[in-house]
Design an enzyme around this catalytic site. Structure first.
Site, PDB file in Angstrom:
ATOM      1  N   ASP A   1     -12.172  -3.389  -8.900  1.00 41.72           N
ATOM      2  CA  ASP A   1     -11.631  -3.385  -7.543  1.00 41.72           C
ATOM      3  C   ASP A   1     -12.178  -2.215  -6.731  1.00 41.72           C
ATOM      4  OD1 ASP A   1     -10.124  -5.650  -7.620  1.00 41.72           O
ATOM      5  OD2 ASP A   1      -8.193  -4.665  -7.928  1.00 41.72           O
TER       6      ASP A   1
ATOM      7  N   LYS B   1     -11.085  -6.028  -3.017  1.00 33.41           N
ATOM      8  CA  LYS B   1      -9.931  -6.735  -2.471  1.00 33.41           C
ATOM      9  C   LYS B   1      -9.156  -5.741  -1.619  1.00 33.41           C
ATOM     10  CE  LYS B   1      -8.794 -10.287  -3.362  1.00 33.41           C
ATOM     11  NZ  LYS B   1      -9.165 -11.575  -2.734  1.00 33.41           N
TER      12      LYS B   1
ATOM     13  N   MET C   1       0.620  -0.883   1.585  1.00 33.40           N
ATOM     14  CA  MET C   1      -0.105  -1.666   2.590  1.00 33.40           C
ATOM     15  C   MET C   1       0.724  -1.838   3.868  1.00 33.40           C
ATOM     16  SD  MET C   1      -1.640  -4.517  -0.073  1.00 33.40           S
ATOM     17  CE  MET C   1      -0.107  -4.586  -1.025  1.00 33.40           C
TER      18      MET C   1
END
Length: 263
Positions: A44, A66, A183
């Site tokens: 990642d 991602k 996030m």
């Protein structure tokens, strides 16, 4: 007719490995051993180069980013690569930032691999939310200030209504919970408005970017000033937002640290 020497099972193996928040010294020993044994690593974006460097010479390293707001490798393509590599006899490590089972899509990948007849091992990693507050010298739970902690995403899947922030705020207030929001920077203004329906504007908040890395930085503010503080500081992803009374101890921890260095 199938020979008795022919196996219907994949000859390789697959492990989902949590690389932790970024600092290579926060890797678990089990994670390190898995990385060093892998013949194929699917990595990642949030995994640091220092951690990838532990891969053995000759291992195939595939970067499968991602990240929200950035060009990403489709999840379906990643899952197909994992299955194909295992069936080719590879020792596959899916290397994820933080922990595979905390906003790492690990659950989705395990389901697809098992559906393909592949057994999966999962190795936990330190999640960024924990590393972030620890770096500030405060806990996520505290007998006086926080009876529990909620890890929640601020980024909903397309077509999903997402988190009921108002209900969460009311529960956090009544139950004395720390909220750790992953996030959430891009939606901070909306999250702030919704949380204010159940939490006081004076509730302490910290935003930590690049937790555990040399580039880590943070701000402390209140829930009422969250969006303005993020805009003024230029805080960006990857960041975690931590909401709760435990953050009130950040200033004291920083002062103690400064005094210790002087002494």
């Amino acid at each position: 007719m199938i020979s008795r020497h022919t196996s219907l099972n994949p000859t390789g193996q697959c492990t989902l490995v949590g690389a932790g928040p970024g600092d290579p010294e926060l890797l678990t020993l089990k994670a390190l051993k898995a990385i060093q044994a892998a013949t194929v690593l699917l990595v990642d974006d949030l995994v640091s180069d220092d951690i990838v460097a532990y891969a053995k010479p000759g291992a195939r390293i595939v970067h499968v980013g991602k990240r929200g707001g950035c060009k990403s490798t489709p999840q379906e393509f990643i899952e197909k690569m994992m299955i194909m590599a295992v069936r080719e006899g590879e020792n596959v490590v899916r290397l994820k930032g933080g922990d595979p089972f905390i906003f790492g899509r690990g659950g989705e990948e395990v389901e697809h691999l098992r559906a393909a007849g592949i057994e999966v091992q999962v190795i936990n990693g330190i999640t960024a939310g924990l590393a972030a507050v620890t770096s500030l010298g405060v806990p996520l739970t505290h007998r006086q200030h926080a009876h529990g902690v909620v890890f929640v995403t601020g980024h909903a899947k397309p077509g999903d209504a997402g988190t009921d922030w108002r209900a969460l705020a009311e529960t956090a207030f009544k139950a004395k919970l720390t909220l750790v929001i992953y996030m959430g920077v891009s939606g901070a203004s909306r999250i702030q408005d919704e949380l204010l329906a159940g939490l006081p504007a004076s509730t302490p908040v910290a935003v930590i970017q690049n937790a555990s890395m040399p580039t880590q930085r943070h701000i402390t503010t209140t829930l009422g000033g969250l969006a303005n503080a993020i805009d003024a500081s230029g805080m960006a992803s990857p960041s975690v937002i931590v909401v709760g009374d435990v953050i009130s101890g950040v200033a004291a921890a920083a002062e103690f640290s400064a005094q210790s260095r002087v002494a």
